[in-house]
Design a protein around this motif. Structure first.
Motif, short mmCIF file in Angstrom:
data_model
loop_
_atom_site.label_atom_id
_atom_site.label_comp_id
_atom_site.label_asym_id
_atom_site.label_seq_id
_atom_site.Cartn_x
_atom_site.Cartn_y
_atom_site.Cartn_z
N GLN A 42 0.83 -1.20 0.00
CA GLN A 42 0.00 0.00 0.00
C GLN A 42 0.86 1.26 0.00
N MET A 43 1.96 1.22 0.73
CA MET A 43 2.87 2.37 0.76
C MET A 43 3.45 2.64 -0.62
N LEU A 44 3.91 1.58 -1.28
CA LEU A 44 4.50 1.74 -2.61
C LEU A 44 3.48 2.26 -3.62
N LYS A 45 2.25 1.75 -3.54
CA LYS A 45 1.20 2.22 -4.45
C LYS A 45 0.88 3.69 -4.21
N ALA A 46 0.81 4.08 -2.95
CA ALA A 46 0.50 5.47 -2.62
C ALA A 46 1.61 6.40 -3.12
N ARG A 47 2.87 6.00 -2.94
CA ARG A 47 3.98 6.82 -3.41
C ARG A 47 3.97 6.91 -4.93
N SER A 48 3.67 5.80 -5.59
CA SER A 48 3.61 5.78 -7.05
C SER A 48 2.49 6.69 -7.56
N ARG A 49 1.31 6.60 -6.93
CA ARG A 49 0.18 7.47 -7.33
C ARG A 49 0.54 8.94 -7.15
N ALA A 50 1.31 9.23 -6.11
CA ALA A 50 1.71 10.63 -5.85
C ALA A 50 2.81 11.08 -6.79
N ALA A 74 9.13 -4.74 3.54
CA ALA A 74 8.34 -5.58 4.43
C ALA A 74 9.22 -6.53 5.22
N GLY A 75 8.90 -6.65 6.50
CA GLY A 75 9.55 -7.64 7.34
C GLY A 75 10.87 -7.23 7.95
N LYS A 76 11.46 -6.14 7.46
CA LYS A 76 12.76 -5.73 7.96
C LYS A 76 12.65 -4.66 9.04
N HIS A 77 11.54 -3.97 9.08
CA HIS A 77 11.38 -2.85 10.00
C HIS A 77 9.91 -2.72 10.35
N ALA A 78 9.60 -2.55 11.62
CA ALA A 78 8.22 -2.37 12.06
C ALA A 78 8.03 -0.90 12.44
N PRO A 79 7.54 -0.07 11.52
CA PRO A 79 7.40 1.36 11.80
C PRO A 79 6.30 1.63 12.83
N SER A 80 6.45 2.71 13.56
CA SER A 80 5.43 3.13 14.52
C SER A 80 4.24 3.73 13.76
N LEU A 81 3.13 3.85 14.45
CA LEU A 81 1.97 4.48 13.83
C LEU A 81 2.26 5.95 13.50
N ALA A 82 3.05 6.61 14.36
CA ALA A 82 3.40 8.00 14.09
C ALA A 82 4.20 8.11 12.80
N THR A 83 5.12 7.19 12.57
CA THR A 83 5.92 7.20 11.34
C THR A 83 5.05 6.90 10.14
N LYS A 85 1.95 7.54 9.85
CA LYS A 85 1.12 8.74 9.64
C LYS A 85 1.91 9.80 8.88
N ARG A 86 3.17 10.02 9.26
CA ARG A 86 4.01 11.00 8.56
C ARG A 86 4.23 10.57 7.10
N TYR A 87 4.44 9.29 6.87
CA TYR A 87 4.62 8.78 5.51
C TYR A 87 3.34 9.05 4.70
N ALA A 88 2.20 8.70 5.29
CA ALA A 88 0.92 8.90 4.60
C ALA A 88 0.73 10.36 4.21
N GLN A 89 1.01 11.26 5.12
CA GLN A 89 0.88 12.69 4.83
C GLN A 89 1.84 13.11 3.73
N ALA A 90 3.04 12.56 3.74
CA ALA A 90 4.05 12.91 2.73
C ALA A 90 3.62 12.52 1.33
N VAL A 91 2.82 11.44 1.21
CA VAL A 91 2.38 10.99 -0.11
C VAL A 91 0.93 11.40 -0.40
N GLY A 92 0.40 12.32 0.41
CA GLY A 92 -0.94 12.86 0.16
C GLY A 92 -2.07 11.95 0.57
N CYS A 93 -1.85 11.15 1.60
CA CYS A 93 -2.88 10.23 2.08
C CYS A 93 -3.12 10.44 3.57
N GLU A 94 -4.12 9.76 4.09
CA GLU A 94 -4.32 9.71 5.53
C GLU A 94 -4.20 8.25 5.95
N LEU A 95 -3.71 8.03 7.14
CA LEU A 95 -3.56 6.67 7.65
C LEU A 95 -4.84 6.25 8.33
#
Length: 105
Positions: A42-50, A74-83, A85-95
């Motif tokens: 989902q992250m990759l798709k959102a970044r690609s759409r943006a 995937a599987g290498k890092h477990a990001p926090s919800l805050a992170t 959320k920041r990623y989602a905002q950076a690519v024009g989405c909401e978490l």
């Protein structure tokens, strides 16, 4: 802030999975990380759409390209919800996060 457009490299994920599934232990390992792969996808798709590169997302998040790369792996890092959320905002989405009741067996 530099807005960079990019064209994703064409890749057949289905073909990749079909080939990888022939390796011993792959299916079990892949299934164990299903949720992580879903989030990364989902992250990759959102970044690609943006139309953004990892560098552009990193700049918007105030972090580095390597940190964004780790988030999208995937599987290498477990990001926090805050992170996330920041990623989602950076690519024009909401978490959005939701818990779904398991189906009875």
């Amino acid at each position: 802030m530099a807005e960079l457009k990019f064209k994703p490299v064409r890749h057949s994920h289905k073909e990749f999975l079909a080939k990888a599934a022939t390796r011993k232990g792959f299916v079990e390992a892949y299934d164990a990380l299903a949720l992580e792969y879903q989030v990364a996808g989902q992250m990759l798709k959102a970044r690609s759409r943006a139309g953004l590169t990892q560098d552009a997302v990193a700049e918007r998040m105030g972090t580095t390209k390597s940190a964004v790369s780790r988030l999208e792996s995937a599987g290498k890092h477990a990001p926090s919800l805050a992170t996330l959320k920041r990623y989602a905002q950076a690519v024009g989405c909401e978490l959005q996060v939701k818990l779904v009741r398991q189906r009875a067996a």
